[in-house]
Every structure is written in C-alpha cells, then in structure tokens.
Design an enzyme around this catalytic site. Structure first.
Site, mmCIF file in Angstrom:
data_model
loop_
_atom_site.group_PDB
_atom_site.id
_atom_site.type_symbol
_atom_site.label_atom_id
_atom_site.label_comp_id
_atom_site.label_asym_id
_atom_site.label_seq_id
_atom_site.Cartn_x
_atom_site.Cartn_y
_atom_site.Cartn_z
ATOM 1 N NE ARG A 267 -4.407 -1.547 1.190
ATOM 2 C CZ ARG A 267 -5.625 -1.549 1.715
ATOM 3 N NH1 ARG A 267 -5.873 -0.852 2.798
ATOM 4 N NH2 ARG A 267 -6.592 -2.224 1.140
ATOM 5 C CD GLN B 275 -2.897 5.460 -4.036
ATOM 6 O OE1 GLN B 275 -3.130 6.193 -4.991
ATOM 7 N NE2 GLN B 275 -3.026 5.869 -2.793
ATOM 8 C CG ASP C 261 -4.819 -2.054 -3.137
ATOM 9 O OD1 ASP C 261 -5.064 -3.259 -2.931
ATOM 10 O OD2 ASP C 261 -4.886 -1.184 -2.247
ATOM 11 C CB SER D 62 -8.212 -1.178 -2.798
ATOM 12 O OG SER D 62 -7.426 -1.005 -1.634
ATOM 13 C CE1 TYR E 105 -5.417 -4.321 4.228
ATOM 14 C CE2 TYR E 105 -3.038 -3.984 4.220
ATOM 15 C CZ TYR E 105 -4.203 -4.314 3.559
ATOM 16 O OH TYR E 105 -4.167 -4.628 2.227
#
Length: 395
Positions: free
Chosen positions: A125, A130, A133, A136, A232
């Site tokens: 992360r 991004q 990911d 996500s 997280y």
C-alpha cells in the site's frame, strides 16, 4: 511475451483475469494473448470480443498452459487440486489472487514447480502501487453489493417516504470497519437514503467516515495503537475486544442493517458481534458479514450460508465480489495490467528488479525458492541471505 488467460476452475467464480480492452493494451505492447475458450462468458465477454482485439482463442486448456509464458488467473490457490497440480510448467510466471497468508503451503508448491509467482493480495500500500491494489478493487465491489444484499432481505426500505398513506421512516444502517469496503458500503447506503453510521477502531478513519456522508460512532476506548502497517487495522487483545463489544451492544440494538468488514490480513477475523449481542438486536434486522471467509465478525456467521438467529438474518457471503463479474473483472484486470507493465521491459520481457518495493512485496516464489519473507516465516523456513539463494527445503 505470451500471456495466457484460463477459464476459472472455482465453481462459483464468474470473473475473468483478462478483458478485451486490457488485452488490446498488452497486444499493442507486443505481447501475444491466449484466452481459453469461453473464459470470459460469465463476465459478459465472448470469444469474438477477444478475437476482435487480436487475442487468440484456444480450445484446449493444456495447450494454452503449455504455450503461455505468463499465466494470469483470478484464483490461483483454489485451482490447485491434486489433478491439476502439474498444469503449470517450470519457469512459467503465474500471477493472481493466492490467499498467500491464509494458504502459505501454496508458496511451497509453486516453488517446487520452479514457478515465478506473484500474489495480488500482497501489493504494497504505497502511492506508486495504488493502481495495482486488487484487494481495494474487490473491496469496493463487495461494499457496494453488501448494501444491496441487505436491502433485498431487510423488511424495511432505506429512504424516508412521505405518502398519502403516511410517512415511512428511513432504515438505520451501521457499518463496522471503515476500510475500502466499509466506506463504499456507507456511501452506497447513504445514496439510497438510509440513516448511516459507521465505526472503525482506527482514529484516522473518523474523517473518512464523515467524508462519505455517514456519522462516525465513537466509543470510549483507547485506540492509539489500533492501526498497523499499510493502514490496516491491527489485531487487538481480548480485553479490548470485550470492552468494545460491551459498548457496541447499545449501538447495534438500534440498527436495521449491520454490515461488518473488519479483517486482519492472514489472521482470523475478530469477533465483534457475539450471540448475546445478536439476541438484543431488533427482530427483522440483517447482518451482512463480509469477514465471513476468515470466521466472521459475528459469532453466529456461517460462511456461504444465510441463517436466522433471534429473529435476525445473518449472511456470510461467499465470493461477493465475484457476484458482479463484469465490473469486478474490469477493475481486477486493470490491476493485473498495471503490474505486468511495471515488470515488463520495452522489448516485452518480464524482469524482476529486486530493489523494487513492489517486487519485494508481491513475489511469492522464484527459481525454486519461496521468496516472500513473511511466507518463509509461516512455513518455518530460515531467512534468505539474498534474493538469489536457492531454497533446498522445497527443491
């Protein structure tokens, strides 16, 4: 570079690991794309759609696996049954969702096969990653779908309605866990007109909850050490969880819908809702437990089942992101495409830069070695001296 896309083997999997639009991008980069016949049908992509952009449709799965240098899949770990164990060949690249922290043995298997594998769940992360990911991306789909699932079960409608027959009060929706899935769920429920509240153990989540139009619920708890690496939530002790449940009972008693999303990577989901807490909820209330695959945030959740307890309907969805296969595939494949382009040279060759944080974070196995340090620890293997060291334990 020859990239192969297989039909997913998991029974309830409708996603596909390459869609025509992204195949076209890779073909334009000089790659050859092989697609197993009907691999994309359940996600809404026909063989002709792939042919139109220049991909080759291959009828025989084994032929595709033999020819391809890189295999992309949605679920790598769940396709490795005893009969399929030798489908991949030595020196092949395999990229997909592997549940590496939950099934670390898979890393040892791939290393024994001398396969270079990268797990999409392990994408670090960081800002630069991004666009890769996948967790996500799939959490976004899951959060949205959870709200719709609850709406279809709940005996109350979400928005307030003022009619000639009287006024209908809006439903109260509570989101537990304000990560990507939780925030998407809150935003979706708000758009549908519900009274939306959310809670997350991480103090930084308060502003994020408010930004999607929900009310942030705050409990009298010390949450200073609640956030772990990568943003997280960090696993908490039983004393903290016990106090949290006690304070949360009053909040839950007011809700019509509860969506739980609290998951700890590689660990059992924390129990946030006990059976006793369920018994105090409204009759007709609905719990959608997005953490059910790891045991669930509700003590009564049964993964893959919908049950009723104390008048409350509790849903433990299985592969919820896969239930919206068209758009879930689009997001997932874009993540795959961005990772491939990150690893690919201008001449179309796949190269591992061991100084790259993305490679360090996602590489599971390479040249007969389980590479990822956390997976080595889970398997009881010693630390690697350097990235080229060969691991005799799995050779």
């Amino acid at each position: 570079m020859i990239i192969g896309i297989t039909k997913e083997a998991q029974a309830n999997e409708q996603r596909v690991a390459m869609v025509p639009k992204n195949a076209a991008v890779l073909i334009a980069k000089g790659c050859q794309v092989l697609v197993e016949s009907d691999a994309g049908v359940k996600a809404g992509y026909t063989n002709e759609d792939y042919r139109t952009v220049g991909a080759e449709i291959v009828d025989c799965r084994q032929t595709l696996l033999t020819r391809a240098e890189v295999i992309t899949q949605v679920n790598v770990s769940r396709t490795q049954t005893a009969d399929e164990a030798n489908e991949f060949r030595a020196n092949q690249w395999v990229i997909g969702l592997m549940d590496p922290l939950g099934e670390p043995e898979q890393a040892g298997f791939l290393a024994k096969q001398n396969i270079t594998s990268l797990a999409m769940e392990l994408i670090p992360r960081i800002s630069r990653a991004q666009s890769m990911d996948a967790l996500s991306s799939m959490a976004t789909i899951a959060g949205y779908k959870a709200v719709l699932m609850a709406a279809s079960i709940c005996p109350r409608i979400y928005p307030m309605l003022m009619t000639a027959a009287g006024t209908l009060n809006p439903a109260r929706i509570f989101i537990m866990g304000a990560g990507v899935a939780g925030l998407q769920a809150a935003a979706t429920a708000k758009r549908l007109g519900g009274i939306v509240e959310a809670y997350d153990v991480r103090p930084a989540a308060r502003d994020q909850i408010i930004s999607v139009g929900a009310k942030a619920i705050e409990l009298a708890l010390d949450t200073g050490a609640a956030e772990g690496q990568g943003g997280y939530a960090k696993a908490q002790g039983e004393e903290f969880l016990s106090r949290q449940r006690e304070l949360m009972s009053e909040v839950l008693a007011e809700q019509d819908v509860v969506i739980t999303t609290a998951a700890i990577p590689g660990a059992k989901s924390p129990v946030l809702i006990t059976a006793d807490m369920v018994s105090r909820m409204k009759r007709g209330a609905v719990i959608i437990d997005l953490a059910s695959e790891r045991g669930g945030n509700c003590e009564l959740t049964k993964h893959g089942q919908t049950i009723e307890a104390h008048g409350v309907t509790i849903v433990g969805p299985d592969n919820i992101a896969g239930s919206i296969p068209h758009h879930a595939s689009q997001l997932y494949v874009k993540n795959i495409e961005n990772l491939l382009l990150q690893l690919m040279t201008d001449s179309g060759e796949m190269v591992l830069d061991f100084e790259d944080e993305i490679v360090q974070g996602t590489l599971v196995s390479h040249q007969g070695t389980v590479y990822h340090p956390r997976l080595r620890s889970l398997l009881g293997l010693p630390e690697l001296i350097n990235e080229q060291e060969q691991m005799t334990e799995v050779a």
